[in-house]
Enzyme design. Structure first.
Site, PDB file in Angstrom:
ATOM      1  N   TRP A   1     -24.352 -25.931 -83.807  1.00 61.63           N
ATOM      2  CA  TRP A   1     -25.602 -25.459 -83.179  1.00 61.63           C
ATOM      3  C   TRP A   1     -25.603 -23.943 -83.056  1.00 61.63           C
ATOM      4  O   TRP A   1     -26.634 -23.336 -82.819  1.00 61.63           O
ATOM      5  CB  TRP A   1     -25.807 -26.114 -81.811  1.00 61.63           C
ATOM      6  CG  TRP A   1     -24.889 -25.642 -80.696  1.00 61.63           C
ATOM      7  CD1 TRP A   1     -23.528 -25.478 -80.780  1.00 61.63           C
ATOM      8  CD2 TRP A   1     -25.243 -25.285 -79.354  1.00 61.63           C
ATOM      9  NE1 TRP A   1     -23.009 -25.059 -79.576  1.00 61.63           N
ATOM     10  CE2 TRP A   1     -24.037 -24.936 -78.677  1.00 61.63           C
ATOM     11  CE3 TRP A   1     -26.435 -25.238 -78.651  1.00 61.63           C
ATOM     12  CZ2 TRP A   1     -24.018 -24.540 -77.337  1.00 61.63           C
ATOM     13  CZ3 TRP A   1     -26.414 -24.844 -77.313  1.00 61.63           C
ATOM     14  CH2 TRP A   1     -25.222 -24.500 -76.677  1.00 61.63           C
ATOM     15  N   ASP A   2     -24.438 -23.331 -83.233  1.00 60.51           N
ATOM     16  CA  ASP A   2     -24.324 -21.872 -83.188  1.00 60.51           C
ATOM     17  C   ASP A   2     -25.400 -21.237 -84.074  1.00 60.51           C
ATOM     18  O   ASP A   2     -25.986 -20.210 -83.725  1.00 60.51           O
ATOM     19  CB  ASP A   2     -22.948 -21.420 -83.713  1.00 60.51           C
ATOM     20  CG  ASP A   2     -21.776 -22.073 -82.997  1.00 60.51           C
ATOM     21  OD1 ASP A   2     -21.916 -23.224 -82.561  1.00 60.51           O
ATOM     22  OD2 ASP A   2     -20.711 -21.448 -82.896  1.00 60.51           O
TER      23      ASP A   2
ATOM     24  N   GLU B   1     -18.285 -28.242 -72.843  1.00 59.88           N
ATOM     25  CA  GLU B   1     -17.430 -29.284 -73.434  1.00 59.88           C
ATOM     26  C   GLU B   1     -16.198 -29.607 -72.592  1.00 59.88           C
ATOM     27  O   GLU B   1     -15.381 -30.428 -73.005  1.00 59.88           O
ATOM     28  CB  GLU B   1     -17.022 -28.858 -74.853  1.00 59.88           C
ATOM     29  CG  GLU B   1     -18.198 -28.795 -75.791  1.00 59.88           C
ATOM     30  CD  GLU B   1     -17.885 -28.116 -77.115  1.00 59.88           C
ATOM     31  OE1 GLU B   1     -16.863 -27.399 -77.189  1.00 59.88           O
ATOM     32  OE2 GLU B   1     -18.671 -28.278 -78.060  1.00 59.88           O
TER      33      GLU B   1
ATOM     34  N   LYS C   1     -17.128 -24.734 -69.194  1.00 60.96           N
ATOM     35  CA  LYS C   1     -16.656 -23.922 -70.320  1.00 60.96           C
ATOM     36  C   LYS C   1     -17.661 -22.838 -70.729  1.00 60.96           C
ATOM     37  O   LYS C   1     -17.300 -21.754 -71.158  1.00 60.96           O
ATOM     38  CB  LYS C   1     -16.405 -24.861 -71.499  1.00 60.96           C
ATOM     39  CG  LYS C   1     -15.918 -24.218 -72.768  1.00 60.96           C
ATOM     40  CD  LYS C   1     -15.620 -25.288 -73.805  1.00 60.96           C
ATOM     41  CE  LYS C   1     -15.185 -24.713 -75.135  1.00 60.96           C
ATOM     42  NZ  LYS C   1     -14.906 -25.760 -76.126  1.00 60.96           N
ATOM     43  N   GLN C   2     -18.941 -23.165 -70.631  1.00 65.19           N
ATOM     44  CA  GLN C   2     -19.974 -22.211 -71.061  1.00 65.19           C
ATOM     45  C   GLN C   2     -21.291 -22.605 -70.400  1.00 65.19           C
ATOM     46  O   GLN C   2     -21.433 -23.744 -69.930  1.00 65.19           O
ATOM     47  CB  GLN C   2     -20.113 -22.216 -72.579  1.00 65.19           C
ATOM     48  CG  GLN C   2     -20.637 -23.500 -73.179  1.00 65.19           C
ATOM     49  CD  GLN C   2     -20.250 -23.624 -74.645  1.00 65.19           C
ATOM     50  OE1 GLN C   2     -19.146 -24.032 -74.962  1.00 65.19           O
ATOM     51  NE2 GLN C   2     -21.156 -23.280 -75.542  1.00 65.19           N
TER      52      GLN C   2
HETATM   53  O1  IFM Z   1     -20.431 -24.752 -81.080  1.00 65.59           O
HETATM   54  C1  IFM Z   1     -19.351 -24.228 -80.388  1.00 65.59           C
HETATM   55  C2  IFM Z   1     -19.234 -24.959 -79.076  1.00 65.59           C
HETATM   56  O2  IFM Z   1     -20.390 -24.761 -78.282  1.00 65.59           O
HETATM   57  C3  IFM Z   1     -18.022 -24.490 -78.309  1.00 65.59           C
HETATM   58  N1  IFM Z   1     -16.837 -24.664 -79.114  1.00 65.59           N
HETATM   59  C4  IFM Z   1     -16.903 -23.920 -80.375  1.00 65.59           C
HETATM   60  C5  IFM Z   1     -18.099 -24.355 -81.208  1.00 65.59           C
HETATM   61  C6  IFM Z   1     -18.167 -23.540 -82.512  1.00 65.59           C
HETATM   62  O3  IFM Z   1     -18.366 -22.200 -82.227  1.00 65.59           O
END
Ligand code: IFM
Length: 719
Positions: A331-332, A471, A583-584
């Protein structure tokens, strides 16, 4: 120096792999890491070509390390120029972001005491993506005697020990060029390359072709004396059977064509192509050189990886700069990178979205395999769109870890639609939406109606057992990001379906047939839109990240300080899930994307709650730039700037210690969003793009351009 150069003025062997990533060059067809031409012990010379995948155990498929085209060594009276031998008397490496040319100069004393000045320059032509060039200039300081320039095509490159290539053939072409053909073992993609070497300042060079198996090399011999300079140009052309049925022939033809122009002109047209890119894409920040350079560097890497002539490929999480995530697309691309391309290079954005159209069959296979209708995009996607997330992580020093993202990180499907819709809104490209976008939007809507579950007690639809953007927490129910985005996907499908019926009834009728869109189906969309559970507590304004999140404990963070790794690394995959630490950005990511759903108070309440619980330093690299953008947008540019700085240093300073695996493409795209959407405050108002700037106090000027519906708008914000 201006803020257009990335410099390294002393050679740091301990940062070898990090710097290889940093000095990656590319032309949208391939990317080549900044390994040295002559090699170095333990180096990772690497060229990755878009779409050139081959099978691999566990991780399914990966981009293959292509034959090494930069291979170029120099022997001085039999002694090889290498930075791990002799003495480095002077050294500088520079990546010119304006022209995409990487140069290195060194004064080197050989173990026998011969002193030479060496200059290398290389580029992957942006004007002709099949053309690559290395120029080596050698001046003798104190040496008289024989010099050998050796320019090869190394067809035995591996992916960290895994060999994907089998040799097909090699040829001598005339007296100073060689051709090589190799093929990937599983996917049977052939690659043909030709390399030619010319010492340009003397007709007296003696040329020899050394046809070692899979490593044909052109050798040019001259005799040098102190003060004398020789310039040796290596031109390489490369094609694969993804481009043509006859890659080796095409490589030969293209080389002949290039030779008619000569190195200087080839370099000029390449540089001019970069100049044209910057015309659209450059962003200038005044008052903060570090930010100005870091943002430009990020945009350089995105442009270097951007496919201009191929719509069957997309940009991977590490772009074309390293083995991290094996060249898989996440999704990046849609959420972090595409806004930059959509607003500055819509043709590239279109290609990237076409990739999702081409991989729709894979998305449909994934949905079917999971028991759903419609299209469900792969969390990690490669050539076909089939799921390529490894099911197991195999840490070198621990037990295998089950990776669930490919099974249950479902928000990717709505993320793709988000990018399509944004592209359409900004470009007005109705033809794209009519012919490609609509099919994706409608079939993903169908997926969501199949994916939701009816919950009897509360009489609502739910989405259980997912992973949201955060995640750290797996197998959660009703992740707010996923549920809100799923509903948005359905609402968007409805709107686009109405638009299609109104504007293009023939195409609507055709799609209704292919996708079996019936009144019952549309009624089901309405039902899910109305009854899908959307967590929100009116009394506090808080959105619970997932059901039960607020009941989790807050981690005793102080106990872990000073921290050097993520909380997941400290507490373990299971342990971290007991805490609210994330995590984010997850809820904040939702607020960032669906900004018209909430008022400032709601944004603020959630901001205050989730920010201290987000592992911005050691969690995902995707976090800080978006945190910066949202922060600036919500009126706190100073705090936003702290997050921006953290993101800006990700690759250049290797703040996460993993830049050796490749650049963090999402961070690069996120930085553009933080600057333009966050500090610049770009919005689409009634009359098109407008800004509501909030610059950090040290920025005196922010300048950028965007293209809205075919027209360029320049913004020059000064404080
Ligand atoms: O897509 C990301 C995810 O949100 C977090 N782990 C790394 C992936 C790839 O950059």
């Amino acid at each position: 120096m201006d803020n257009w150069h990335i410099l390294e003025t002393t050679f740091e062997p301990q940062a070898l792999h990090h710097k290889e990533t940093v000095f990656t060059i590319g032309n949208g067809y391939l990317g080549t890491r900044g390994a040295f031409e002559e090699g170095y012990p333990g180096a990772w010379p690497m060229t990755l070509i878009h779409g050139l995948f081959d099978d691999i155990p566990v991780a399914y498929t990966e981009l293959v390390n292509a034959p090494n085209w930069i291979d170029f060594s120099i022997a001085i009276d039999g002694e090889y120029f290498r930075l791990d031998r002799g003495e480095i008397l002077d050294y500088c490496r520079a990546l010119d972001l304006r022209t995409g040319i990487l140069t290195r100069t060194a004064r080197w004393k050989s173990p026998a005491g011969h002193v030479i000045d060496v200059a290398f320059e290389r580029f992957a032509s942006l004007d002709d993506e099949h053309l690559l060039a290395v120029r080596c200039t050698l001046t003798s300081v104190n040496f008289t005697g024989p010099v050998e320039f050796r320019a090869g095509l190394s067809g035995t490159m591996d992916n960290m020990g895994w060999m994907h290539w089998e040799w097909v053939n090699q040829k001598a072409i005339g007296d100073r060029a060689v051709a090589l053909e190799v093929r990937t073992k599983s996917t049977q993609i052939k690659l043909g390359a030709v390399a030619r070497l010319d010492v340009i300042d003397t007709p007296d060079a003696e040329y020899v072709l050394e046809m070692c198996h899979a490593n044909p090399t052109v050798v040019a011999r001259v005799t040098i004396e102190p003060g004398q300079t020789f310039t040796a140009d290596k031109l390489v052309t490369v094609f694969t059977t993804r481009d043509t049925q006859t890659p080796q022939l095409d490589a030969m033809d293209r080389l002949n064509f290039a030779l008619m122009h000569g190195y200087e002109l080839l370099r000029e047209t390449h540089a001019a192509a970069w100049e044209a890119e910057w015309e659209h894409c450059n962003v200038t920040i005044e008052g903060d050189d570090e930010a100005d350079l870091a943002l430009r560097y990020s945009l350089f890497q995105l442009l270097a990886a951007a496919p201009r002539h191929d719509d069957r490929v997309s940009i991977a999480a590490k772009a074309l700069s390293g083995f991290g995530y094996r060249g898989h697309v996440f999704w990046d691309t849609e959420i972090f990178l595409l806004p930059f391309f959509t607003h500055t290079r819509p043709e590239i954005a279109r290609n990237l979205l076409h990739y999702r159209y081409h991989t729709l069959p894979g998305a449909r296979r994934k949905a079917k395999a999971n028991g759903y209708q419609g299209a469900m995009f792969a969390w990690e996607s490669a050539a076909t769109g089939d799921e390529t997330t490894p099911r197991w992580g195999l840490p070198p020093d621990g037990d295998p870890v089950r990776i669930w993202c490919g099974d249950i990180e479902h928000h990717i499907t709505a993320d793709v639609v988000y990018a399509i819709h944004q592209y359409w809104r900004i470009t007005g490209d109705d033809a794209f939406m009519r012919d490609y976008g609509a099919e994706i939007v409608l079939d993903t809507a169908r997926f969501w109606t199949a994916r939701v579950e009816w919950e009897l007690e509360n009489e609502r639809y739910e989405i259980t057992d997912v992973i949201g953007p955060d995640e750290y927490h797996e197998h959660v129910d009703n992740n707010a990001y996923t549920n809100y985005l799923a509903r948005w996907n359905l609402q968007t499908a409805k709107a686009i379906w109405a638009w299609l019926q109104r504007e293009y009834p023939e195409q609507a009728a055709a799609l209704a047939g292919t996708l079996a869109i019936t009144p019952q189906e549309l009624a089901r969309w309405d039902d899910v839109i109305e009854k899908l559970y959307l967590p929100y507590a009116a009394e506090t304004g808080l959105i619970e990240q997932f059901e039960g999140y607020f009941d989790l404990k807050d981690p005793p963070l102080a106990e872990f300080e000073p921290r050097t790794k993520s909380l997941q690394a400290i507490l373990g995959v299971e342990g971290v899930q007991e805490y609210q630490f994330i995590k984010q950005p997850d809820v904040l990511m939702l607020l960032y994307l669906l900004d018209d759903l909430y008022d400032t108070e709601t944004a603020r309440a959630n901001w205050d709650y989730y920010t201290p619980r987000t592992d911005l330093t050691y969690g995902s690299s995707l976090g800080p730039a978006i945190q910066a953008a949202l922060c600036a947008r919500e009126g706190d540019p100073e705090e936003g700037y702290q997050h921006f700085r953290l993101a800006a240093r990700t690759d250049l300073e290797d703040v996460r210690g993993n830049a050796h695996e490749g650049i963090h493409a999402a961070t690069a795209g996120g930085l553009w969003q933080a600057a333009v959407f966050g500090f610049g405050g770009l919005r689409i108002g009634e009359n098109g793009p407008e800004v509501d700037p909030r610059l950090p106090s040290n920025w005196t000027r922010l300048k950028f351009r965007v293209i809205y519906r075919g027209e360029t708008h320049e913004f020059d914000i000064q404080s």
